[in-house]
Design a protein around this motif. Structure first.
Motif, PDB file in Angstrom:
ATOM      1  N   THR A  14       0.830  -1.211   0.000  1.00  0.00           N
ATOM      2  CA  THR A  14       0.000   0.000   0.000  1.00  0.00           C
ATOM      3  C   THR A  14       0.861   1.256   0.000  1.00  0.00           C
ATOM      4  OG1 THR A  14      -0.181  -0.125   2.423  1.00  0.00           O
ATOM      5  CG2 THR A  14      -1.966  -1.106   1.130  1.00  0.00           C
ATOM      6  N   HIS A  74      -5.168   7.529  -9.800  1.00  0.00           N
ATOM      7  CA  HIS A  74      -6.206   7.551  -8.773  1.00  0.00           C
ATOM      8  C   HIS A  74      -6.570   6.140  -8.306  1.00  0.00           C
ATOM      9  CE1 HIS A  74      -7.068  11.855  -9.760  1.00  0.00           C
ATOM     10  NE2 HIS A  74      -7.313  11.865  -8.471  1.00  0.00           N
ATOM     11  N   MET A  75      -6.494   5.167  -9.210  1.00  0.00           N
ATOM     12  CA  MET A  75      -6.734   3.785  -8.791  1.00  0.00           C
ATOM     13  C   MET A  75      -5.663   3.333  -7.803  1.00  0.00           C
ATOM     14  SD  MET A  75      -7.979   1.856 -12.261  1.00  0.00           S
ATOM     15  CE  MET A  75      -9.625   2.141 -12.936  1.00  0.00           C
ATOM     16  N   LEU A  77      -3.876   5.328  -5.965  1.00  0.00           N
ATOM     17  CA  LEU A  77      -4.055   6.142  -4.764  1.00  0.00           C
ATOM     18  C   LEU A  77      -5.119   5.549  -3.847  1.00  0.00           C
ATOM     19  CD1 LEU A  77      -3.149   8.762  -3.374  1.00  0.00           C
ATOM     20  CD2 LEU A  77      -4.966   9.956  -4.615  1.00  0.00           C
ATOM     21  N   LEU A  78      -6.201   5.071  -4.435  1.00  0.00           N
ATOM     22  CA  LEU A  78      -7.257   4.445  -3.637  1.00  0.00           C
ATOM     23  C   LEU A  78      -6.726   3.234  -2.874  1.00  0.00           C
ATOM     24  CD1 LEU A  78     -10.454   4.540  -5.901  1.00  0.00           C
ATOM     25  CD2 LEU A  78     -10.186   5.560  -3.637  1.00  0.00           C
ATOM     26  N   GLY A  79      -5.932   2.417  -3.569  1.00  0.00           N
ATOM     27  CA  GLY A  79      -5.351   1.255  -2.902  1.00  0.00           C
ATOM     28  C   GLY A  79      -4.368   1.655  -1.822  1.00  0.00           C
ATOM     29  N   LEU A  81      -4.394   4.383   0.025  1.00  0.00           N
ATOM     30  CA  LEU A  81      -5.045   4.980   1.189  1.00  0.00           C
ATOM     31  C   LEU A  81      -5.436   3.936   2.226  1.00  0.00           C
ATOM     32  CD1 LEU A  81      -7.367   7.612  -0.549  1.00  0.00           C
ATOM     33  CD2 LEU A  81      -5.284   8.070   0.753  1.00  0.00           C
ATOM     34  N   TRP A  85      -5.332   3.536   6.905  1.00  0.00           N
ATOM     35  CA  TRP A  85      -6.515   3.314   7.731  1.00  0.00           C
ATOM     36  C   TRP A  85      -6.081   2.803   9.109  1.00  0.00           C
ATOM     37  CZ3 TRP A  85     -11.429   4.642   6.460  1.00  0.00           C
ATOM     38  CH2 TRP A  85     -12.448   4.201   7.301  1.00  0.00           C
ATOM     39  N   GLY A 106     -11.061   9.516  -0.409  1.00  0.00           N
ATOM     40  CA  GLY A 106     -11.458   8.450  -1.311  1.00  0.00           C
ATOM     41  C   GLY A 106     -12.528   8.913  -2.297  1.00  0.00           C
ATOM     42  N   SER A 108     -12.852  11.952  -3.396  1.00  0.00           N
ATOM     43  CA  SER A 108     -12.179  12.797  -4.387  1.00  0.00           C
ATOM     44  C   SER A 108     -11.427  11.948  -5.408  1.00  0.00           C
ATOM     45  CB  SER A 108     -11.216  13.764  -3.693  1.00  0.00           C
ATOM     46  OG  SER A 108     -10.058  13.113  -3.209  1.00  0.00           O
ATOM     47  N   ALA A 109     -10.866  10.805  -4.963  1.00  0.00           N
ATOM     48  CA  ALA A 109     -10.158   9.920  -5.896  1.00  0.00           C
ATOM     49  C   ALA A 109     -11.135   9.302  -6.901  1.00  0.00           C
ATOM     50  CB  ALA A 109      -9.430   8.828  -5.121  1.00  0.00           C
ATOM     51  N   VAL A 110     -12.307   8.904  -6.432  1.00  0.00           N
ATOM     52  CA  VAL A 110     -13.329   8.368  -7.340  1.00  0.00           C
ATOM     53  C   VAL A 110     -13.764   9.443  -8.334  1.00  0.00           C
ATOM     54  CG1 VAL A 110     -15.678   7.454  -7.480  1.00  0.00           C
ATOM     55  CG2 VAL A 110     -14.133   6.646  -5.693  1.00  0.00           C
TER      56      VAL A 110
END
Length: 246
Positions: A14, A74-75, A77-79, A81, A85, A106, A108-110
């Motif tokens: 990650t 962004h894909m 980046l989502l992973g 993030l 957590w 998340g 904003s990434a979508v």
């Protein structure tokens, strides 16, 4: 030296995704046609949504290429993030604030992924229509509709990325010490100021320039997120607790 992917554990993976993702998003974003930095280099003055559309269509290859990397970034980046957590259920108040920020980032990434897809739609609609021999008046309204939707998506990115990193910065400041704590608090403050400027620029007549000024915050935010990715990759105890590889 970077390990091979098969040797990485979840936290390291990650971290790598976060670092590579934010760099990809940053570079593809600033080099996208119609973005402020490129406008300054080309000496153009984009004042309307229509001007932005024309610039994208006149640079179709660059629009498609940067849109592709914007989507992939962004894909990733989502992973990435996921690695930030907070672990375990419950946790401190800082963990709750961090979770709220990550969920907002998340979103904003979508929205960033949606923006890239709309750029594709703009360029492909024009190319396919031209190849099919359709008149300009027949297909241009479709491109305008896609561009208007992209403008709305960009607005949603502004309204989520700044409060998102404001919360993430505040939450991680509870976990960090020393200069990293100060850096997290600084990012939170920068995000707050950028959010206020963006809101004023959007709502106040004659203050549109403030929205452009607020976008400068993307630079320090991106550098900070890259640092977070590096710390995740290294399994920094202050960020992730006891390293899995220890």
């Amino acid at each position: 030296m970077l390990k091979s992917l098969k040797d990485l554990n979840g936290t390291q993976t990650t971290g790598l995704m976060l670092a590579v993702g934010i760099v990809t998003v940053f570079l593809s974003g600033i080099f996208t046609p119609s973005v402020l930095i490129i406008d300054m280099v080309l000496g153009t003055d984009l004042t309307t949504v229509e001007d932005v559309l024309v610039t994208k269509v006149e640079n179709t290859d660059a629009t498609l290429l940067t849109g592709t990397f914007y989507l992939l970034g962004h894909m990733l980046l989502l992973g990435g993030l996921v690695g930030l957590w907070p672990r375990g259920r419950g946790g401190s108040g800082g963990d709750a604030v961090t979770r709220a920020g990550l969920l907002t980032v998340g979103i904003s990434a979508v929205a960033g992924i949606a923006s890239a897809l709309l750029d594709w739609a703009i360029v492909l609609s024009v190319r396919i229509s031209d190849a099919a021999g359709f008149a300009f008046e027949e297909y241009w309204p479709f491109a305008q509709n896609f561009n208007a939707m992209d403008a709305a998506v960009q607005f949603s990115i502004l309204m989520t990325i700044y409060p998102g990193y404001l919360f993430v910065g505040c939450g991680l400041a509870r976990r960090f010490t020393g200069w990293r704590k100060s850096a997290a608090m600084g990012i939170a403050l920068i995000s707050l100021v950028a959010l206020v400027l963006a809101l004023i620029g959007i709502n106040a007549d004659g203050a549109e320039a403030l929205t452009s000024i607020s976008s400068i915050a993307i630079f320090p935010i991106s550098f900070w997120v890259f640092a977070l990715g590096v710390w995740l990759y290294r399994e920094d105890p202050e960020l992730v607790g006891e390293p899995a590889s220890a």
